[in-house]
Design a protein around this motif. Sequence first.
Motif, PDB file in Angstrom:
ATOM      1  N   LEU A 197      -1.166   5.521   1.177  1.00  0.00           N
ATOM      2  CA  LEU A 197       0.289   5.598   1.192  1.00  0.00           C
ATOM      3  C   LEU A 197       0.922   5.587   2.550  1.00  0.00           C
ATOM      4  N   VAL A 198       1.828   4.930   2.730  1.00  0.00           N
ATOM      5  CA  VAL A 198       2.616   4.665   4.149  1.00  0.00           C
ATOM      6  C   VAL A 198       4.214   4.933   4.077  1.00  0.00           C
ATOM      7  N   MET A 199       4.414   5.707   5.039  1.00  0.00           N
ATOM      8  CA  MET A 199       6.097   5.926   5.417  1.00  0.00           C
ATOM      9  C   MET A 199       6.114   5.643   6.752  1.00  0.00           C
ATOM     10  N   GLN A 200       7.039   4.747   6.872  1.00  0.00           N
ATOM     11  CA  GLN A 200       7.619   4.336   8.111  1.00  0.00           C
ATOM     12  C   GLN A 200       8.930   4.488   8.298  1.00  0.00           C
ATOM     13  N   LEU A 201       9.419   4.825   9.342  1.00  0.00           N
ATOM     14  CA  LEU A 201      10.875   5.377   9.928  1.00  0.00           C
ATOM     15  C   LEU A 201      10.947   4.536  11.245  1.00  0.00           C
ATOM     16  N   VAL A 202      12.152   3.792  11.269  1.00  0.00           N
ATOM     17  CA  VAL A 202      12.703   3.124  12.619  1.00  0.00           C
ATOM     18  C   VAL A 202      13.939   3.443  12.848  1.00  0.00           C
ATOM     19  N   PRO A 203      14.213   4.188  13.881  1.00  0.00           N
ATOM     20  CA  PRO A 203      15.547   4.683  14.368  1.00  0.00           C
ATOM     21  C   PRO A 203      16.143   2.946  14.928  1.00  0.00           C
ATOM     22  N   SER A 306      18.772   7.775  17.511  1.00  0.00           N
ATOM     23  CA  SER A 306      20.107   7.598  17.010  1.00  0.00           C
ATOM     24  C   SER A 306      19.719   6.885  15.683  1.00  0.00           C
ATOM     25  N   PRO A 307      20.748   7.503  14.822  1.00  0.00           N
ATOM     26  CA  PRO A 307      20.773   6.736  13.245  1.00  0.00           C
ATOM     27  C   PRO A 307      21.443   5.779  13.571  1.00  0.00           C
ATOM     28  N   PRO A 308      21.580   4.742  12.709  1.00  0.00           N
ATOM     29  CA  PRO A 308      20.718   4.909  11.084  1.00  0.00           C
ATOM     30  C   PRO A 308      19.271   4.653  11.487  1.00  0.00           C
ATOM     31  N   VAL A 309      18.607   5.196  10.428  1.00  0.00           N
ATOM     32  CA  VAL A 309      17.173   5.178  10.642  1.00  0.00           C
ATOM     33  C   VAL A 309      16.671   4.332   9.359  1.00  0.00           C
ATOM     34  N   LEU A 310      16.023   3.542   9.487  1.00  0.00           N
ATOM     35  CA  LEU A 310      15.291   2.375   8.329  1.00  0.00           C
ATOM     36  C   LEU A 310      13.937   3.164   7.632  1.00  0.00           C
ATOM     37  N   LEU A 311      13.955   3.413   6.599  1.00  0.00           N
ATOM     38  CA  LEU A 311      13.006   4.200   5.793  1.00  0.00           C
ATOM     39  C   LEU A 311      12.262   3.168   4.812  1.00  0.00           C
ATOM     40  N   GLN A 312      10.821   2.902   5.059  1.00  0.00           N
ATOM     41  CA  GLN A 312      10.230   1.920   4.258  1.00  0.00           C
ATOM     42  C   GLN A 312       9.103   2.911   3.675  1.00  0.00           C
ATOM     43  N   ILE A 313       8.789   2.945   2.362  1.00  0.00           N
ATOM     44  CA  ILE A 313       7.690   3.722   1.710  1.00  0.00           C
ATOM     45  C   ILE A 313       6.594   2.398   1.316  1.00  0.00           C
ATOM     46  N   SER A 314       5.374   2.298   1.453  1.00  0.00           N
ATOM     47  CA  SER A 314       4.619   1.431   0.781  1.00  0.00           C
ATOM     48  C   SER A 314       3.303   1.850   0.574  1.00  0.00           C
ATOM     49  N   ALA A 315       2.440   1.151  -0.106  1.00  0.00           N
ATOM     50  CA  ALA A 315       1.140   1.606  -0.532  1.00  0.00           C
ATOM     51  C   ALA A 315       0.217   0.196  -0.445  1.00  0.00           C
ATOM     52  N   THR A 316      -1.133   0.459  -0.028  1.00  0.00           N
ATOM     53  CA  THR A 316      -2.026  -0.834   0.185  1.00  0.00           C
ATOM     54  C   THR A 316      -3.166  -0.256  -0.629  1.00  0.00           C
ATOM     55  N   ASN A 317      -3.804  -1.431  -1.002  1.00  0.00           N
ATOM     56  CA  ASN A 317      -5.156  -1.181  -1.786  1.00  0.00           C
ATOM     57  C   ASN A 317      -4.887  -0.696  -3.119  1.00  0.00           C
ATOM     58  N   VAL A 318      -3.980  -0.805  -3.918  1.00  0.00           N
ATOM     59  CA  VAL A 318      -3.623  -0.091  -5.040  1.00  0.00           C
ATOM     60  C   VAL A 318      -3.833  -0.712  -6.436  1.00  0.00           C
ATOM     61  N   ASN A 319      -4.488  -1.957  -6.463  1.00  0.00           N
ATOM     62  CA  ASN A 319      -4.603  -2.741  -7.501  1.00  0.00           C
ATOM     63  C   ASN A 319      -5.158  -2.127  -8.544  1.00  0.00           C
ATOM     64  N   GLY A 320      -4.460  -1.953 -10.031  1.00  0.00           N
ATOM     65  CA  GLY A 320      -5.187  -1.064 -10.982  1.00  0.00           C
ATOM     66  C   GLY A 320      -5.050   0.338 -10.977  1.00  0.00           C
ATOM     67  N   ILE A 321      -3.953   0.914 -10.108  1.00  0.00           N
ATOM     68  CA  ILE A 321      -3.521   2.197 -10.051  1.00  0.00           C
ATOM     69  C   ILE A 321      -2.655   2.487 -11.402  1.00  0.00           C
ATOM     70  N   ARG A 322      -2.757   3.574 -11.776  1.00  0.00           N
ATOM     71  CA  ARG A 322      -1.836   4.225 -12.912  1.00  0.00           C
ATOM     72  C   ARG A 322      -0.789   5.293 -12.407  1.00  0.00           C
ATOM     73  N   MET A 323       0.175   5.570 -13.030  1.00  0.00           N
ATOM     74  CA  MET A 323       0.915   6.474 -12.774  1.00  0.00           C
ATOM     75  C   MET A 323       0.605   7.650 -13.712  1.00  0.00           C
ATOM     76  N   ALA A 324       0.358   9.024 -13.276  1.00  0.00           N
ATOM     77  CA  ALA A 324       0.125  10.078 -14.113  1.00  0.00           C
ATOM     78  C   ALA A 324       1.451  10.948 -14.609  1.00  0.00           C
ATOM     79  N   VAL A 325       1.833  10.478 -15.706  1.00  0.00           N
ATOM     80  CA  VAL A 325       3.206  11.376 -16.113  1.00  0.00           C
ATOM     81  C   VAL A 325       2.697  12.120 -17.264  1.00  0.00           C
ATOM     82  N   ASP A 326       3.473  13.186 -17.375  1.00  0.00           N
ATOM     83  CA  ASP A 326       3.268  14.323 -18.627  1.00  0.00           C
ATOM     84  C   ASP A 326       3.269  13.675 -19.927  1.00  0.00           C
TER      85      ASP A 326
END
Length: 390
Positions: A197-203, A306-326
């Motif tokens: 899981l990757v979170m990237q922030l760039v001012p 100084s804002p604005p800040v660019l937010l990028q959320i990514s994930a790698t190596n996730v082929n076949g992953i499922r979401m766990a939902v109630d």
Amino acid sequence: MLLGANFDDISAETIQSLIDAGATETVHLDFKRDSYGNSDNDKKELLKDISAFANTLGGHILIGVDEEDGAASRIRPLVAIDVDQELLRLESITRTGIEPAIVGLRMKRINVDGGAVIVIHVPHSFSPPHRVIFRNSNRYYARNSAGTHELSLEELRLLFGQQRSIEQRAGAYLRERLLRLQGNDGEMPLPTLDGLLVMQLVPLPDFGAERRIEISTLQGQQQLFRPMGAMGFSSRVNLDGFCVYRGGEVCHGYTQIMRDGSVEAVSADMFSQPDGGRVVPSLGLPQVLIETLSHYMNGLRALESSPPVLLQISATNVNGIRMAVDPARVMFQPPPYNREVLHLPPTMITEYQGDGGYEPVIAEQMNFLWNVFGFERCFYFDENGRWTGR
């Protein structure tokens, strides 16, 4: 920064140090003995000065500091006015007299012997050029070593193209960093089998200006940049800046703070399960992201990014992953994700927020994530993007 001090830390001692050093007016610094008056010309002067700073490299205006031949000579406290009301007046003039609005503009009073001084911090803008629109004016200004001047047509063309250029460069930079993580060539080796899981922030203004922050300054804020989901951490200096990482025989996550204030946070165990399976924890993930983003944005604010800040959320190596939902909340079992990389659309954070202020940002990102698995939206946030957890 003013003499290395963050805006919140600027004090009477900071200002006196400028005077003792004979600091001169520069492209970043301007001294005013008296505050701006109430005539139309005085208001235009305020707007011209502030927009010029924003259109150039940012800087500070100190009201209540006398100068001789451009050098600070002594403090002349503001005594004949209500300084708190004056701050409100200056903010109101600026808010309605400059277009587009300058994100990150800050003003405050500093108490000194005999009165007060007003400090105005103008950030280097990411969205120039800013124009003065007061009383049907339509003019653009910038600063150089000689002071404030009106922008030429060629300078305007360059500024109009600057924002798009910075966005494109930042996007290319984030893609290059993600490719390195896919090849396990990040700041530290990580176990990648369960996915990252990757979170990237760039001012963006600082990225565009190629700002360089002192390593000691980055170190001073390490508590606010602890790795995602971690309590304890270790840290070290490296070529790119400063790394805060999870200890142990194998590192499962780190946060890298770059010298320009950009942030790259990686977790290697967000998707792993005790039975060896891999799922996206639909309830736990947004909670971690809300807490992490809040800490990191507070850290960037402390670094005076100084804002604005660019937010990028990514994930790698996730082929076949499922979401766990109630299962009690859904009508179907979402299918697994069938690609190696998951790259959510970026979000632009235009200003710093207080407690809970970043929940709508993560709500938007989680809606994107849930769309990936066939849902209309994440049902752990209300319609205003506030976390409910139910």
